[in-house]
Design a protein around this motif. Sequence first.
Motif, PDB file in Angstrom:
ATOM      1  N   LYS A  37       0.191  -4.189   1.811  1.00 51.58           N
ATOM      2  CA  LYS A  37      -0.239  -3.599   0.540  1.00 51.58           C
ATOM      3  C   LYS A  37      -1.447  -4.356  -0.031  1.00 51.58           C
ATOM      4  O   LYS A  37      -2.402  -3.733  -0.516  1.00 51.58           O
ATOM      5  CB  LYS A  37       0.917  -3.564  -0.450  1.00 51.58           C
ATOM      6  N   ILE A  42      -1.385   1.185   1.893  1.00 50.74           N
ATOM      7  CA  ILE A  42      -0.661   1.218   0.619  1.00 50.74           C
ATOM      8  C   ILE A  42       0.487   2.223   0.653  1.00 50.74           C
ATOM      9  O   ILE A  42       1.608   1.909   0.248  1.00 50.74           O
ATOM     10  CB  ILE A  42      -1.635   1.554  -0.540  1.00 50.74           C
ATOM     11  N   THR A  48       3.148   2.062   4.295  1.00 48.03           N
ATOM     12  CA  THR A  48       3.508   0.703   4.705  1.00 48.03           C
ATOM     13  C   THR A  48       4.708   0.697   5.644  1.00 48.03           C
ATOM     14  O   THR A  48       4.670   0.064   6.701  1.00 48.03           O
ATOM     15  CB  THR A  48       3.812  -0.158   3.459  1.00 48.03           C
TER      16      THR A  48
END
Length: 134
Positions: free
Chosen positions: A6, A62, A65
């Motif tokens: 992330k 993001i 993931t």
Amino acid sequence: MELHLKITGYILVLLSLAHIFFPRYFNWKKEFTAISLLSRQIMYVHTFFIALMVLLMGIGCIYATEDILYTRLGHVLSFGLFVFWLCRLLFQFFVYSPLLWKGKRFETIMHVLFSLTWGYFSIVFLLVFRADAP
């Protein structure tokens, strides 16, 4: 690794957005007057598509993931991204001339910062790839 993917994703999104400022920061309007229209347009088009791919890499890190971490496709993708960012790191040292940054405070800081960033991306994607594949 979820946190690192992330973090990588958010950095990639910021990096992609930074490409918006390249033409003005690097004074492309003046710099490119000496090259052909085709070469000038290729530079703009390639910059756009690099920024787009970096943005998509970031969005993937993001929002996908878990898929990257826990699927075979995610591991294969991670290997490709590892190779990509490792090559970028190597280019930082072996393609760009040190004359561009040595002895220049801001440029040296950016060289170090980008080297660390490309290294971080390489390590994150390598570790994801090397993790137990599903």
